[in-house]
Design a protein around this motif. Structure first.
Motif, mmCIF file in Angstrom:
data_model
loop_
_atom_site.group_PDB
_atom_site.id
_atom_site.type_symbol
_atom_site.label_atom_id
_atom_site.label_comp_id
_atom_site.label_asym_id
_atom_site.label_seq_id
_atom_site.Cartn_x
_atom_site.Cartn_y
_atom_site.Cartn_z
ATOM 1 N N UNK A 5 16.550 -47.525 76.716
ATOM 2 C CA UNK A 5 16.151 -47.236 78.093
ATOM 3 C C UNK A 5 17.068 -46.212 78.737
ATOM 4 N N UNK A 6 18.349 -46.262 78.378
ATOM 5 C CA UNK A 6 19.297 -45.331 78.987
ATOM 6 C C UNK A 6 19.044 -43.889 78.566
ATOM 7 N N UNK A 7 18.305 -43.707 77.466
ATOM 8 C CA UNK A 7 17.951 -42.363 77.012
ATOM 9 C C UNK A 7 16.509 -41.996 77.354
ATOM 10 N N UNK A 8 15.888 -42.797 78.206
ATOM 11 C CA UNK A 8 14.475 -42.632 78.503
ATOM 12 C C UNK A 8 14.270 -42.599 80.018
ATOM 13 N N UNK A 9 14.676 -41.503 80.661
ATOM 14 C CA UNK A 9 14.596 -41.455 82.130
ATOM 15 C C UNK A 9 13.168 -41.484 82.661
ATOM 16 N N UNK A 10 12.195 -41.105 81.828
ATOM 17 C CA UNK A 10 10.821 -41.057 82.312
ATOM 18 C C UNK A 10 10.309 -42.438 82.687
ATOM 19 N N UNK A 11 10.541 -43.421 81.827
ATOM 20 C CA UNK A 11 10.044 -44.776 82.105
ATOM 21 C C UNK A 11 11.153 -45.775 82.353
ATOM 22 N N UNK A 12 12.389 -45.430 81.952
ATOM 23 C CA UNK A 12 13.546 -46.325 82.072
ATOM 24 C C UNK A 12 13.263 -47.667 81.390
ATOM 25 N N UNK A 13 12.578 -47.579 80.249
ATOM 26 C CA UNK A 13 12.283 -48.765 79.443
ATOM 27 C C UNK A 13 12.611 -48.460 77.992
ATOM 28 N N UNK A 14 12.977 -49.496 77.243
ATOM 29 C CA UNK A 14 13.156 -49.345 75.804
ATOM 30 C C UNK A 14 11.780 -49.192 75.144
ATOM 31 N N UNK A 15 11.704 -48.403 74.083
ATOM 32 C CA UNK A 15 10.452 -48.198 73.372
ATOM 33 C C UNK A 15 10.651 -48.473 71.881
ATOM 34 N N UNK A 16 9.611 -49.059 71.244
ATOM 35 C CA UNK A 16 9.737 -49.509 69.861
ATOM 36 C C UNK A 16 8.414 -49.328 69.133
ATOM 37 N N UNK A 17 8.487 -48.838 67.891
ATOM 38 C CA UNK A 17 7.324 -48.908 67.004
ATOM 39 C C UNK A 17 7.775 -48.804 65.558
ATOM 40 N N UNK A 18 6.802 -48.955 64.621
ATOM 41 C CA UNK A 18 7.116 -49.022 63.195
ATOM 42 C C UNK A 18 6.171 -48.136 62.390
ATOM 43 N N UNK A 19 6.677 -47.678 61.249
ATOM 44 C CA UNK A 19 5.894 -46.925 60.268
ATOM 45 C C UNK A 19 6.073 -47.619 58.918
ATOM 46 N N UNK A 20 4.947 -47.837 58.217
ATOM 47 C CA UNK A 20 4.966 -48.606 56.967
ATOM 48 C C UNK A 20 4.042 -47.938 55.960
ATOM 49 N N UNK A 21 4.448 -47.920 54.680
ATOM 50 C CA UNK A 21 3.665 -47.290 53.620
ATOM 51 C C UNK A 21 3.227 -48.339 52.588
ATOM 52 N N UNK B 44 13.547 -64.666 68.519
ATOM 53 C CA UNK B 44 13.509 -63.557 69.466
ATOM 54 C C UNK B 44 12.871 -62.325 68.831
ATOM 55 N N UNK B 45 13.308 -62.029 67.606
ATOM 56 C CA UNK B 45 12.779 -60.860 66.911
ATOM 57 C C UNK B 45 11.278 -61.002 66.710
ATOM 58 N N UNK B 46 10.854 -62.173 66.239
ATOM 59 C CA UNK B 46 9.435 -62.371 65.926
ATOM 60 C C UNK B 46 8.569 -62.300 67.176
ATOM 61 N N UNK B 47 9.072 -62.794 68.290
ATOM 62 C CA UNK B 47 8.313 -62.737 69.537
ATOM 63 C C UNK B 47 7.997 -61.294 69.903
ATOM 64 N N UNK B 48 8.967 -60.420 69.719
ATOM 65 C CA UNK B 48 8.797 -59.025 70.100
ATOM 66 C C UNK B 48 7.980 -58.248 69.071
ATOM 67 N N UNK C 12 6.726 -51.069 74.987
ATOM 68 C CA UNK C 12 7.901 -50.990 75.849
ATOM 69 C C UNK C 12 8.544 -52.362 75.980
ATOM 70 N N UNK C 13 9.854 -52.374 76.040
ATOM 71 C CA UNK C 13 10.621 -53.615 76.106
ATOM 72 C C UNK C 13 11.634 -53.523 77.229
ATOM 73 N N UNK C 14 11.818 -54.636 77.917
ATOM 74 C CA UNK C 14 12.876 -54.692 78.917
ATOM 75 C C UNK C 14 14.219 -54.863 78.211
ATOM 76 N N UNK C 15 15.297 -54.648 78.911
ATOM 77 C CA UNK C 15 16.618 -54.865 78.334
ATOM 78 C C UNK C 15 16.795 -56.321 77.912
ATOM 79 N N UNK C 16 16.245 -57.245 78.695
ATOM 80 C CA UNK C 16 16.346 -58.667 78.333
ATOM 81 C C UNK C 16 15.674 -58.937 76.992
ATOM 82 N N UNK C 17 14.539 -58.248 76.722
ATOM 83 C CA UNK C 17 13.821 -58.461 75.463
ATOM 84 C C UNK C 17 14.629 -58.049 74.252
ATOM 85 N N UNK C 18 15.527 -57.094 74.436
ATOM 86 C CA UNK C 18 16.256 -56.542 73.292
ATOM 87 C C UNK C 18 17.614 -57.188 73.081
#
Length: 298
Positions: free
Chosen positions: A267-283, A106-110, A93-99
């Motif tokens: 976050x605006x589309x995530x009323x449950x937590x009101x946080x941004x969410x991020x993950x990755x898939x790699x092959x 900035x990108x690498x930190x996250x 999960x990321x805050x709006x400030x993080x994004x």
């Protein structure tokens, strides 16, 4: 949040995943020259497959691979189908400030935790896949012969390397030393200890007894039991098990990097937590062409 977040962040993550300092022992190994095909894209059953001429691989070895097992199907048109391994990170999960913002710092930190986890897992699995299942004339699994280190493990010696080179007479031979074996050789400072002490990542690999020597920083080596059989990937060490050093010829190994996908929920589309969410898939996949030009020292 910056409107170009997905494109810029994903590109940076892909670039970081490709950096060779995570597994220098795989640098220069050829990528399989076919394009991956995505099956069931966008679903939980999504897969990436490649179709390779049967002349390039020993199909029986792939089917019997003890690491994955690789999903392989033989076709009548002279090709085999190989499913790449899928690596997915947990959602963070990321805050709006993080994004906000798109600087590399900035990108690498996250995203560093994601890229580190993916690279760690895929290279651990690659080394396990390259290591042979057991000792044969074509896949030597050799026992060290040095003094007992106090735990029952015999230390690796220079003579062991000479014997390994005799059993492994291939051009472009690489040896990825386990931590214990690396430290064993450090004790022999008169012969080559300083060569290992002064070795720096990104520099040419030192050559000892005809092997290009590598260390897998923070990586996990395959386990062998006291009979010389390789244990399953992820197995917990038991009494008598040892972590092995892995040797292979540069011409005997192939790898394939598939796509990397980024998943982001605002976050605006995530009323449950009101946080941004991020993950990755790699092959990714790495494998011997056949049960030759690979070996281990345990």
């Amino acid at each position: 949040m910056a409107g170009n977040f997905p494109e810029i962040w994903l590109g940076r993550v892909i670039d970081n995943l490709k950096k060779g300092d995570v597994a220098p022992w795989l640098e220069g190994i050829a990528e399989i020259g076919v394009n991956p095909i995505t099956i069931n894209e966008g679903t939980i059953t999504e897969k990436q497959k490649i179709y390779v001429p049967t002349t390039d691989f020993d199909v029986d070895v792939l089917i019997n691979n003890t690491t994955y097992p690789i999903d392989v199907q033989v076709y009548d048109d002279g090709t085999i189908e190989i499913t790449l391994d899928k690596y997915q990170t947990k959602v963070t999960t990321l805050s709006d400030d993080d994004t906000m913002g798109a600087s590399y710092d900035k990108i690498d930190t996250v995203t560093n935790s994601h890229t580190r986890s993916i690279n760690g897992d895929k290279y651990d699995k690659a080394l396990h896949s390259i290591a042979p299942a057991s000792h044969t004339a074509d896949t030597p699994v050799l026992q060290t012969s040095g003094a007992d280190d106090g735990t029952g493990r015999l230390r690796l010696t220079y003579n062991d390397l000479v014997e390994a080179r005799r059993a492994f007479p291939y051009k472009g031979a690489r040896l990825v030393l386990s931590n214990d074996h690396w430290n064993d050789l450090l004790l022999d400072r008169d012969r080559f200890g300083n060569l290992l002490v002064d070795y720096k990542m990104g520099q040419p690999a030192p050559v000892i007894a005809g092997f290009k020597i590598y260390k897998f920083e923070d990586g996990t080596h395959p386990l062998y039991d006291n009979t010389g059989a390789k244990k399953a990937f992820g197995a917990v060490a038991a009494a008598g098990d040892t972590e092995a050093s892995v040797m292979f010829a540069e011409s005997g190994i192939a790898k394939k990097t598939g796509i990397t996908k980024q998943y982001f929920l605002k976050a605006e589309n995530n009323p449950r937590t009101q946080a941004n969410e991020l993950n990755y898939r790699h092959y990714f996949i790495a494998t011997p062409y056949q049960a030759k030009k690979i070996g281990a020292i345990r």
